[in-house]
Design a protein around this motif. Structure first.
Motif, PDB file in Angstrom:
ATOM      1  N   MET A  78     107.324  80.535  -6.982  1.00  0.00           N
ATOM      2  CA  MET A  78     108.015  79.374  -6.435  1.00  0.00           C
ATOM      3  C   MET A  78     109.531  79.564  -6.463  1.00  0.00           C
ATOM      4  SD  MET A  78     105.563  76.449  -8.154  1.00  0.00           S
ATOM      5  CE  MET A  78     106.452  75.032  -7.507  1.00  0.00           C
ATOM      6  N   VAL A  79     110.040  80.129  -7.571  1.00  0.00           N
ATOM      7  CA  VAL A  79     111.481  80.379  -7.676  1.00  0.00           C
ATOM      8  C   VAL A  79     111.897  81.466  -6.684  1.00  0.00           C
ATOM      9  CG1 VAL A  79     113.329  81.236  -9.183  1.00  0.00           C
ATOM     10  CG2 VAL A  79     111.645  79.610 -10.063  1.00  0.00           C
ATOM     11  N   LEU A  80     111.083  82.520  -6.556  1.00  0.00           N
ATOM     12  CA  LEU A  80     111.396  83.594  -5.602  1.00  0.00           C
ATOM     13  C   LEU A  80     111.422  83.052  -4.177  1.00  0.00           C
ATOM     14  CD1 LEU A  80     111.876  86.632  -5.119  1.00  0.00           C
ATOM     15  CD2 LEU A  80     109.396  86.892  -4.912  1.00  0.00           C
ATOM     16  N   TRP A  81     110.462  82.197  -3.855  1.00  0.00           N
ATOM     17  CA  TRP A  81     110.432  81.583  -2.524  1.00  0.00           C
ATOM     18  C   TRP A  81     111.689  80.761  -2.284  1.00  0.00           C
ATOM     19  CZ3 TRP A  81     110.052  76.314  -1.101  1.00  0.00           C
ATOM     20  CH2 TRP A  81     109.808  76.092   0.250  1.00  0.00           C
ATOM     21  N   ALA A  82     112.111  79.998  -3.294  1.00  0.00           N
ATOM     22  CA  ALA A  82     113.324  79.183  -3.167  1.00  0.00           C
ATOM     23  C   ALA A  82     114.559  80.060  -2.995  1.00  0.00           C
ATOM     24  CB  ALA A  82     113.482  78.284  -4.399  1.00  0.00           C
ATOM     25  N   GLU A  83     114.603  81.180  -3.744  1.00  0.00           N
ATOM     26  CA  GLU A  83     115.736  82.093  -3.627  1.00  0.00           C
ATOM     27  C   GLU A  83     115.831  82.688  -2.222  1.00  0.00           C
ATOM     28  OE1 GLU A  83     118.185  83.360  -6.108  1.00  0.00           O
ATOM     29  OE2 GLU A  83     117.617  81.315  -6.678  1.00  0.00           O
ATOM     30  N   ASN A  84     114.695  82.998  -1.652  1.00  0.00           N
ATOM     31  CA  ASN A  84     114.694  83.619  -0.325  1.00  0.00           C
ATOM     32  C   ASN A  84     114.966  82.634   0.798  1.00  0.00           C
ATOM     33  OD1 ASN A  84     114.195  86.539  -0.437  1.00  0.00           O
ATOM     34  ND2 ASN A  84     112.360  85.964  -1.561  1.00  0.00           N
ATOM     35  N   ARG A  85     114.975  81.352   0.498  1.00  0.00           N
ATOM     36  CA  ARG A  85     115.342  80.348   1.490  1.00  0.00           C
ATOM     37  C   ARG A  85     116.863  80.223   1.626  1.00  0.00           C
ATOM     38  NH1 ARG A  85     112.022  76.645   3.591  1.00  0.00           N
ATOM     39  NH2 ARG A  85     113.602  74.992   3.455  1.00  0.00           N
ATOM     40  N   LYS A  86     117.576  80.791   0.654  1.00  0.00           N
ATOM     41  CA  LYS A  86     119.039  80.752   0.717  1.00  0.00           C
ATOM     42  C   LYS A  86     119.520  81.649   1.854  1.00  0.00           C
ATOM     43  CE  LYS A  86     119.654  79.971  -4.258  1.00  0.00           C
ATOM     44  NZ  LYS A  86     120.214  80.534  -5.517  1.00  0.00           N
ATOM     45  N   LYS A  87     120.442  81.159   2.629  1.00  0.00           N
ATOM     46  CA  LYS A  87     120.928  81.918   3.774  1.00  0.00           C
ATOM     47  C   LYS A  87     121.759  83.130   3.359  1.00  0.00           C
ATOM     48  CE  LYS A  87     120.875  78.082   7.048  1.00  0.00           C
ATOM     49  NZ  LYS A  87     121.679  77.249   7.996  1.00  0.00           N
ATOM     50  N   ASN A  88     122.446  83.030   2.232  1.00  0.00           N
ATOM     51  CA  ASN A  88     123.326  84.118   1.799  1.00  0.00           C
ATOM     52  C   ASN A  88     122.884  84.691   0.459  1.00  0.00           C
ATOM     53  OD1 ASN A  88     125.135  83.969   4.034  1.00  0.00           O
ATOM     54  ND2 ASN A  88     125.981  82.105   3.132  1.00  0.00           N
ATOM     55  N   ALA A 142     109.390  89.250   4.500  1.00  0.00           N
ATOM     56  CA  ALA A 142     107.942  89.218   4.717  1.00  0.00           C
ATOM     57  C   ALA A 142     107.212  89.723   3.480  1.00  0.00           C
ATOM     58  CB  ALA A 142     107.566  90.060   5.927  1.00  0.00           C
ATOM     59  N   ALA A 143     107.758  90.769   2.832  1.00  0.00           N
ATOM     60  CA  ALA A 143     107.157  91.304   1.607  1.00  0.00           C
ATOM     61  C   ALA A 143     107.196  90.263   0.496  1.00  0.00           C
ATOM     62  CB  ALA A 143     107.889  92.571   1.179  1.00  0.00           C
ATOM     63  N   ALA A 144     108.343  89.549   0.386  1.00  0.00           N
ATOM     64  CA  ALA A 144     108.483  88.521  -0.643  1.00  0.00           C
ATOM     65  C   ALA A 144     107.534  87.350  -0.379  1.00  0.00           C
ATOM     66  CB  ALA A 144     109.924  88.030  -0.693  1.00  0.00           C
ATOM     67  N   THR A 145     107.401  86.971   0.882  1.00  0.00           N
ATOM     68  CA  THR A 145     106.489  85.877   1.245  1.00  0.00           C
ATOM     69  C   THR A 145     105.044  86.249   0.953  1.00  0.00           C
ATOM     70  OG1 THR A 145     107.991  85.143   2.993  1.00  0.00           O
ATOM     71  CG2 THR A 145     105.701  84.403   3.123  1.00  0.00           C
ATOM     72  N   PHE A 146     104.663  87.489   1.264  1.00  0.00           N
ATOM     73  CA  PHE A 146     103.316  87.978   0.993  1.00  0.00           C
ATOM     74  C   PHE A 146     103.004  87.859  -0.491  1.00  0.00           C
ATOM     75  CE2 PHE A 146     100.534  91.761   0.065  1.00  0.00           C
ATOM     76  CZ  PHE A 146      99.378  91.237   0.627  1.00  0.00           C
ATOM     77  N   LEU A 147     103.979  88.245  -1.342  1.00  0.00           N
ATOM     78  CA  LEU A 147     103.776  88.148  -2.783  1.00  0.00           C
ATOM     79  C   LEU A 147     103.599  86.693  -3.213  1.00  0.00           C
ATOM     80  CD1 LEU A 147     103.718  89.243  -5.654  1.00  0.00           C
ATOM     81  CD2 LEU A 147     106.228  89.192  -5.650  1.00  0.00           C
ATOM     82  N   SER A 148     104.430  85.798  -2.685  1.00  0.00           N
ATOM     83  CA  SER A 148     104.329  84.387  -3.056  1.00  0.00           C
ATOM     84  C   SER A 148     102.960  83.823  -2.687  1.00  0.00           C
ATOM     85  CB  SER A 148     105.438  83.586  -2.370  1.00  0.00           C
ATOM     86  OG  SER A 148     106.718  83.986  -2.824  1.00  0.00           O
ATOM     87  N   VAL A 149     102.447  84.200  -1.525  1.00  0.00           N
ATOM     88  CA  VAL A 149     101.125  83.735  -1.093  1.00  0.00           C
ATOM     89  C   VAL A 149     100.045  84.242  -2.051  1.00  0.00           C
ATOM     90  CG1 VAL A 149      99.370  83.939   0.711  1.00  0.00           C
ATOM     91  CG2 VAL A 149     101.749  83.506   1.335  1.00  0.00           C
ATOM     92  N   ILE A 150     100.145  85.507  -2.449  1.00  0.00           N
ATOM     93  CA  ILE A 150      99.175  86.076  -3.386  1.00  0.00           C
ATOM     94  C   ILE A 150      99.176  85.307  -4.699  1.00  0.00           C
ATOM     95  CG2 ILE A 150      98.652  88.093  -4.822  1.00  0.00           C
ATOM     96  CD1 ILE A 150      99.623  89.833  -2.536  1.00  0.00           C
ATOM     97  N   LEU A 151     100.366  84.982  -5.200  1.00  0.00           N
ATOM     98  CA  LEU A 151     100.486  84.274  -6.476  1.00  0.00           C
ATOM     99  C   LEU A 151      99.882  82.876  -6.391  1.00  0.00           C
ATOM    100  CD1 LEU A 151     104.097  85.372  -7.487  1.00  0.00           C
ATOM    101  CD2 LEU A 151     101.931  86.215  -8.411  1.00  0.00           C
ATOM    102  N   GLY A 186     107.640  74.995 -17.556  1.00  0.00           N
ATOM    103  CA  GLY A 186     108.515  75.820 -18.390  1.00  0.00           C
ATOM    104  C   GLY A 186     108.950  77.081 -17.666  1.00  0.00           C
ATOM    105  N   GLY A 187     108.011  77.703 -16.941  1.00  0.00           N
ATOM    106  CA  GLY A 187     108.331  78.904 -16.181  1.00  0.00           C
ATOM    107  C   GLY A 187     109.331  78.627 -15.082  1.00  0.00           C
ATOM    108  N   LEU A 188     109.167  77.484 -14.396  1.00  0.00           N
ATOM    109  CA  LEU A 188     110.127  77.104 -13.353  1.00  0.00           C
ATOM    110  C   LEU A 188     111.529  76.972 -13.934  1.00  0.00           C
ATOM    111  CD1 LEU A 188     108.099  74.442 -11.314  1.00  0.00           C
ATOM    112  CD2 LEU A 188     108.931  76.635 -10.467  1.00  0.00           C
ATOM    113  N   GLY A 189     111.605  76.340 -15.103  1.00  0.00           N
ATOM    114  CA  GLY A 189     112.903  76.166 -15.742  1.00  0.00           C
ATOM    115  C   GLY A 189     113.518  77.485 -16.165  1.00  0.00           C
ATOM    116  N   ILE A 190     112.707  78.357 -16.755  1.00  0.00           N
ATOM    117  CA  ILE A 190     113.219  79.646 -17.246  1.00  0.00           C
ATOM    118  C   ILE A 190     113.649  80.544 -16.097  1.00  0.00           C
ATOM    119  CG2 ILE A 190     112.549  81.797 -18.396  1.00  0.00           C
ATOM    120  CD1 ILE A 190     110.736  80.094 -20.209  1.00  0.00           C
ATOM    121  N   PHE A 191     112.777  80.704 -15.094  1.00  0.00           N
ATOM    122  CA  PHE A 191     113.113  81.591 -13.979  1.00  0.00           C
ATOM    123  C   PHE A 191     114.281  81.044 -13.157  1.00  0.00           C
ATOM    124  CE2 PHE A 191     108.582  83.078 -14.417  1.00  0.00           C
ATOM    125  CZ  PHE A 191     108.921  84.357 -14.855  1.00  0.00           C
ATOM    126  N   ARG A 192     114.371  79.717 -13.062  1.00  0.00           N
ATOM    127  CA  ARG A 192     115.504  79.116 -12.354  1.00  0.00           C
ATOM    128  C   ARG A 192     116.797  79.399 -13.108  1.00  0.00           C
ATOM    129  NH1 ARG A 192     116.985  78.131  -7.362  1.00  0.00           N
ATOM    130  NH2 ARG A 192     118.386  76.352  -7.173  1.00  0.00           N
TER     131      ARG A 192
END
Length: 330
Positions: free
Chosen positions: A148-158, A272-281, A308-314
């Motif tokens: 979820m955090v990786l998906w959010a990071e990849n939504r950032k334009k920069n 696309a690779a990051a999205t594929f991983l998020s879908v798998i998770l 807790g994981g969301l907080g830590i990874f964020r």
């Protein structure tokens, strides 16, 4: 990927493996095993592709299906995972190295060293104490929070990312060794884990490009799985007949689909690779909930670990490191 373009190290390994496998199967008339273990084979065709194309080892797919749906004892599923990954992950690693796909060698080196210690320690001192269903729920919840955090990071334009660890110092060496140590313990339980655990921090904290981190994690898991296979087959000697039969059925297929996954992920765009991983998770988490049907305290544990994981990874994603190497922005 045409045959004539296949690199010779992988091709040689594939020919040797296939020749030895065919010789044994014909000599022992063991082809009846295909009908006996057809569901194990179907699982591994998909699992081996995932193993080559993501930081998830094939055991991340096989372990829950084998233990929950096929009712295979957890130790048998774990040992099978080590055995079959010794073929699939080795094939994928040979293809990665032969094609000179970019990897991060400092990441590989120090995480692997820590992972060896963690695998040995976990095999003898942690595995006997762990309840596999509870441990599985814990880790799929943690991986989902990362996805979820990786998906959010990849939504950032920069979003800034790197192809190597910048300004590598002693603190980074210690950090990677500890990642490997914890990841090795996780692998001792499920037959996989060090790859996805270290991948989490490589992409979130070190901001390593997923297309560099994935093949790096495949090489790490290859070394870890070869050691795990040796420990259980040669030292502990708890490698069962059932594990061996399933291994025989799956060998020729994982030798194709694992490197195919590594090749495909190298060709697709980074996002696309990051999205594929998020879908798998996400699918892994939902599959574990459906299979294990957690109740009461287990549901609470999943929620606590997820939040807790969301907080830590964020928090980790917002930590700043001083960098001087050229970086890329997407």
């Amino acid at each position: 990927m045409k045959i004539k373009k296949l690199p010779w190290p992988y091709l040689c390994f594939f020919i040797i493996v296939l020749t030895c496998w065919a010789f044994y199967m014909f000599r022992t008339d063991s082809f009846y095993l295909f009908s006996k273990h057809i569901y194990a084979l179907i699982t591994m065709i998909f699992g081996s592709f995932v193993a080559g194309s993501s930081p998830e080892g094939s055991a991340a797919i096989a372990y829950p299906i084998y233990t929950l749906y096929l009712k295979i004892p957890p130790p048998v599923a774990r040992n099978f995972s080590f055995a079959i990954q010794s073929i699939g992950m080795t094939s994928a690693s040979l293809l990665i190295l032969s094609l000179k796909i970019k990897v991060e060698w400092k990441y590989i080196k120090f995480v692997t060293l820590g992972g060896i210690a963690g695998l040995v320690f976990g095999t003898w001192y942690v595995v006997p104490l762990i309840s596999p269903p509870v441990a599985k729920l814990f880790f799929v919840s943690l991986w989902l929070s990362f996805g979820m955090v990786l998906w959010a990071e990849n939504r950032k334009k920069n979003r800034v990312f790197f192809d190597a660890i910048t300004n590598f110092g002693k603190s980074d060496m210690v950090r990677l060794l500890l990642m490997g140590l914890v990841g090795g313990v996780i692998s001792s339980i499920f037959g996989t884990g060090i790859n996805i655990f270290s991948f989490c921090f490589m992409t979130i904290y070190y901001k390593i490009n997923e297309k560099v981190a994935v093949p790096s994690s495949v090489i790490i898991m290859t070394i870890e799985t070869l050691l795990g296979f040796f420990i259980h087959a040669g030292v502990v000697k708890d490698f069962s007949r059932l594990s061996f039969e399933m291994w025989l059925v799956c060998v020729p297929f994982v030798a194709v689909f694992a490197p195919l996954g590594a090749y495909v992920v190298n060709k697709v765009p980074r996002k696309a690779a990051a999205t594929f991983l998020s879908v798998i998770l996400v699918l892994q988490f939902l599959g574990a909930l459906w299979a294990l049907k957690p109740k009461g305290e287990q549901i609470v544990m999943c929620l606590v670990v997820l939040l807790g994981g969301l907080g830590i990874f964020r928090w980790v994603s917002k930590m700043e490191r001083h960098t001087h190497l050229p970086k890329e922005i997407v």
